[in-house]
Design a protein around this motif. Structure first.
Motif, PDB file in Angstrom:
ATOM      1  N   MET A   1       2.257  -1.173  -6.373  1.00  0.00           N
ATOM      2  CA  MET A   1       1.044  -1.833  -5.915  1.00  0.00           C
ATOM      3  C   MET A   1      -0.093  -0.829  -5.917  1.00  0.00           C
ATOM      4  O   MET A   1       0.019   0.267  -5.353  1.00  0.00           O
ATOM      5  CB  MET A   1       1.235  -2.399  -4.502  1.00  0.00           C
ATOM      6  N   LEU A   2      -1.206  -1.195  -6.580  1.00  0.00           N
ATOM      7  CA  LEU A   2      -2.365  -0.316  -6.630  1.00  0.00           C
ATOM      8  C   LEU A   2      -3.017  -0.201  -5.257  1.00  0.00           C
ATOM      9  O   LEU A   2      -2.880  -1.079  -4.408  1.00  0.00           O
ATOM     10  CB  LEU A   2      -3.385  -0.843  -7.637  1.00  0.00           C
ATOM     11  N   LYS A   3      -3.738   0.898  -5.078  1.00  0.00           N
ATOM     12  CA  LYS A   3      -4.360   1.149  -3.779  1.00  0.00           C
ATOM     13  C   LYS A   3      -5.319   0.023  -3.393  1.00  0.00           C
ATOM     14  O   LYS A   3      -5.392  -0.374  -2.225  1.00  0.00           O
ATOM     15  CB  LYS A   3      -5.101   2.489  -3.807  1.00  0.00           C
ATOM     16  N   GLY A   4      -6.054  -0.504  -4.388  1.00  0.00           N
ATOM     17  CA  GLY A   4      -7.008  -1.575  -4.091  1.00  0.00           C
ATOM     18  C   GLY A   4      -6.320  -2.813  -3.541  1.00  0.00           C
ATOM     19  O   GLY A   4      -6.804  -3.435  -2.595  1.00  0.00           O
ATOM     20  N   THR A   5      -5.175  -3.172  -4.119  1.00  0.00           N
ATOM     21  CA  THR A   5      -4.418  -4.322  -3.649  1.00  0.00           C
ATOM     22  C   THR A   5      -3.864  -4.066  -2.255  1.00  0.00           C
ATOM     23  O   THR A   5      -3.887  -4.946  -1.381  1.00  0.00           O
ATOM     24  CB  THR A   5      -3.258  -4.637  -4.613  1.00  0.00           C
ATOM     25  N   LEU A   6      -3.363  -2.846  -2.047  1.00  0.00           N
ATOM     26  CA  LEU A   6      -2.834  -2.471  -0.728  1.00  0.00           C
ATOM     27  C   LEU A   6      -3.908  -2.572   0.343  1.00  0.00           C
ATOM     28  O   LEU A   6      -3.678  -3.128   1.427  1.00  0.00           O
ATOM     29  CB  LEU A   6      -2.268  -1.049  -0.781  1.00  0.00           C
ATOM     30  N   MET A   7      -5.100  -2.054   0.057  1.00  0.00           N
ATOM     31  CA  MET A   7      -6.165  -2.067   1.055  1.00  0.00           C
ATOM     32  C   MET A   7      -6.671  -3.491   1.311  1.00  0.00           C
ATOM     33  O   MET A   7      -7.024  -3.841   2.439  1.00  0.00           O
ATOM     34  CB  MET A   7      -7.324  -1.175   0.599  1.00  0.00           C
ATOM     35  N   GLU A   8      -6.655  -4.320   0.272  1.00  0.00           N
ATOM     36  CA  GLU A   8      -7.044  -5.721   0.446  1.00  0.00           C
ATOM     37  C   GLU A   8      -6.067  -6.422   1.391  1.00  0.00           C
ATOM     38  O   GLU A   8      -6.469  -7.168   2.292  1.00  0.00           O
ATOM     39  CB  GLU A   8      -7.046  -6.407  -0.924  1.00  0.00           C
ATOM     40  N   LEU A   9      -4.780  -6.162   1.190  1.00  0.00           N
ATOM     41  CA  LEU A   9      -3.752  -6.735   2.060  1.00  0.00           C
ATOM     42  C   LEU A   9      -3.894  -6.200   3.478  1.00  0.00           C
ATOM     43  O   LEU A   9      -3.825  -6.952   4.460  1.00  0.00           O
ATOM     44  CB  LEU A   9      -2.361  -6.402   1.500  1.00  0.00           C
ATOM     45  N   HIS A  10      -4.109  -4.880   3.597  1.00  0.00           N
ATOM     46  CA  HIS A  10      -4.271  -4.253   4.912  1.00  0.00           C
ATOM     47  C   HIS A  10      -5.451  -4.849   5.667  1.00  0.00           C
ATOM     48  O   HIS A  10      -5.348  -5.194   6.850  1.00  0.00           O
ATOM     49  CB  HIS A  10      -4.465  -2.744   4.739  1.00  0.00           C
ATOM     50  N   ASP A  11      -6.583  -4.980   4.996  1.00  0.00           N
ATOM     51  CA  ASP A  11      -7.789  -5.478   5.662  1.00  0.00           C
ATOM     52  C   ASP A  11      -7.619  -6.915   6.139  1.00  0.00           C
ATOM     53  O   ASP A  11      -8.141  -7.292   7.194  1.00  0.00           O
ATOM     54  CB  ASP A  11      -8.988  -5.386   4.710  1.00  0.00           C
ATOM     55  N   PHE A  12      -6.885  -7.710   5.369  1.00  0.00           N
ATOM     56  CA  PHE A  12      -6.684  -9.102   5.751  1.00  0.00           C
ATOM     57  C   PHE A  12      -5.750  -9.210   6.960  1.00  0.00           C
ATOM     58  O   PHE A  12      -5.956 -10.052   7.842  1.00  0.00           O
ATOM     59  CB  PHE A  12      -6.108  -9.889   4.576  1.00  0.00           C
ATOM     60  N   LEU A  13      -4.719  -8.359   7.003  1.00  0.00           N
ATOM     61  CA  LEU A  13      -3.731  -8.440   8.079  1.00  0.00           C
ATOM     62  C   LEU A  13      -4.147  -7.679   9.335  1.00  0.00           C
ATOM     63  O   LEU A  13      -3.633  -7.948  10.424  1.00  0.00           O
ATOM     64  CB  LEU A  13      -2.387  -7.878   7.589  1.00  0.00           C
ATOM     65  N   SER A  14      -5.047  -6.741   9.189  1.00  0.00           N
ATOM     66  CA  SER A  14      -5.373  -5.807  10.270  1.00  0.00           C
ATOM     67  C   SER A  14      -5.736  -6.474  11.599  1.00  0.00           C
ATOM     68  O   SER A  14      -5.210  -6.084  12.656  1.00  0.00           O
ATOM     69  CB  SER A  14      -6.493  -4.865   9.824  1.00  0.00           C
ATOM     70  N   PRO A  15      -6.626  -7.477  11.617  1.00  0.00           N
ATOM     71  CA  PRO A  15      -6.985  -8.075  12.912  1.00  0.00           C
ATOM     72  C   PRO A  15      -5.783  -8.638  13.675  1.00  0.00           C
ATOM     73  O   PRO A  15      -5.741  -8.585  14.906  1.00  0.00           O
ATOM     74  CB  PRO A  15      -7.977  -9.176  12.532  1.00  0.00           C
ATOM     75  N   ALA A  16      -4.810  -9.178  12.946  1.00  0.00           N
ATOM     76  CA  ALA A  16      -3.653  -9.795  13.600  1.00  0.00           C
ATOM     77  C   ALA A  16      -2.580  -8.785  13.987  1.00  0.00           C
ATOM     78  O   ALA A  16      -1.728  -9.082  14.828  1.00  0.00           O
ATOM     79  CB  ALA A  16      -3.050 -10.849  12.678  1.00  0.00           C
ATOM     80  N   LEU A  17      -2.620  -7.587  13.390  1.00  0.00           N
ATOM     81  CA  LEU A  17      -1.549  -6.616  13.606  1.00  0.00           C
ATOM     82  C   LEU A  17      -1.939  -5.441  14.490  1.00  0.00           C
ATOM     83  O   LEU A  17      -1.099  -4.594  14.797  1.00  0.00           O
ATOM     84  CB  LEU A  17      -1.056  -6.079  12.252  1.00  0.00           C
ATOM     85  N   LYS A  18      -3.200  -5.377  14.903  1.00  0.00           N
ATOM     86  CA  LYS A  18      -3.636  -4.241  15.712  1.00  0.00           C
ATOM     87  C   LYS A  18      -2.890  -4.187  17.032  1.00  0.00           C
ATOM     88  O   LYS A  18      -2.706  -5.191  17.710  1.00  0.00           O
ATOM     89  CB  LYS A  18      -5.143  -4.315  15.971  1.00  0.00           C
ATOM     90  N   CYS A  19      -2.458  -3.006  17.385  1.00  0.00           N
ATOM     91  CA  CYS A  19      -1.776  -2.783  18.669  1.00  0.00           C
ATOM     92  C   CYS A  19      -2.569  -1.766  19.476  1.00  0.00           C
ATOM     93  O   CYS A  19      -3.203  -0.858  18.931  1.00  0.00           O
ATOM     94  CB  CYS A  19      -0.356  -2.253  18.444  1.00  0.00           C
TER      95      CYS A  19
END
Length: 323
Positions: free
Chosen positions: A1-19
């Protein structure tokens, strides 16, 4: 997985996964939990091995995988596993040789550890425990519908008939009402299956037994288009190799993890991620330990369905069908 795809996934999930941090320790970052999950899904490694790779305990790896895959399924399923532009799909299959086709369907086995108290329901004819999944793909091998979580003892046809996909196809609501005339017969958009599936007005499958030249040509056209679903499963498992080893999770969590792998496959495909041929070769070596069982043939035929097949056979021989 390219970094751009990884960061896109991270940014989308981040609000729901923050601890939040606690007085005992700092929370593991969302980025690290996402990467741990992707590594665990992509490699046939143990939780302990993945934990050593990232400097965390194996229980932390397990928790990260469940948290991230749950959020992937909850937030992205309806966005990622979707039908898309039907006309583009139909045109794609027509270019491969089958007219008015909206997808190819098949099932596959995912090896698992024996579920407690239900092991006999999940052991297949090859002697290992597995969970069945069924998927519909488009002409490019992206998954447009998935159904995960069935014990091996349930036949493909029953899984299909019990699915929401079957109901929508039967009601005529999954695809647009787009018909073509083949000979003197009208044919709605169809999907293509193997002999294990029931023959329906909207599902075509190959002829079996002794075949004449028209049936052989029909089977060739159908098989050529159905190759896309087998290739899609191959690419899926080559990228997410945890699906090739016995998934050691609860019966409740296994479908969630499998579904997340399907969604990650679609994300990578839609983003044009590079796929190395060598990955599939390596994956085939792992898959050799869990050979896919053969499917049983369904022979029941609905009234009137045969006419569609006969019209298609004639059109293929005369060259009147879309090629």
């Amino acid at each position: 997985m390219l970094k751009g795809t990884l960061m896109e996934l991270h940014d989308f999930l981040s609000p729901a996964l923050k601890c939040k941090n606690t007085t005992m320790r700092a929370a593991i970052t969302v980025h690290k939990r996402v990467v741990i999950t992707l590594w665990k899904l992509a490699m046939p490694d143990s939780y302990q091995s993945v934990g050593n790779q990232f400097g965390v305990g194996k229980s932390t790896v397990g928790a990260a995988v469940i948290q991230v895959t749950n959020m992937i399924e909850e937030l992205l399923l309806s966005r990622v596993v979707t039908l898309g532009n039907v006309q583009v799909i139909v045109d794609g299959f027509a270019a491969m040789g089958f007219p008015n086709c909206g997808g190819a369907i098949d099932g596959t086995h995912i090896p698992i550890l024996a579920p407690e108290h239900q092991g006999s329901q999940y052991i297949n004819r090859k002697g290992y425990f597995s969970m069945m999944l069924q998927a519909l793909v488009d002409h490019k091998g992206c998954f447009t519908n998935i159904n995960v979580g069935w014990p091996r003892k349930v036949h493909h046809a029953r899984i299909f008939r019990s699915s929401g996909l079957f109901e929508k196809l039967q009601q005529g609501t999954f695809f647009p009402d787009q018909k073509i005339t083949v000979g003197d017969v009208e044919m709605a958009i169809v999907i293509l299956g193997d002999p294990a599936y029931p023959l329906m007005p909207w599902l075509r499958k190959p002829y079996t037994g002794s075949l004449d030249s028209r049936q052989e040509l029909f089977n060739y056209r159908l098989s050529k288009c159905r190759m896309v679903v087998g290739c899609a499963f191959g690419r899926l498992k080559a990228l997410w190799r945890s699906l090739l080893t016995r998934i050691d999770l609860s019966k409740t969590n296994i479908p969630i993890v499998i579904t997340a792998c399907f969604m990650l496959h679609n994300i990578c495909e839609s983003n044009g991620e590079t796929f190395m041929v060598g990955w599939e070769v390596e994956a085939n070596c792992l898959a050799a330990d869990y050979v896919q069982p053969d499917t049983r043939v369904v022979s029941r035929v609905q009234d009137g369905v045969v006419r569609i097949g006969a019209a298609l056979k004639t059109s293929f021989m005369t060259g009147q069908a879309t090629v």
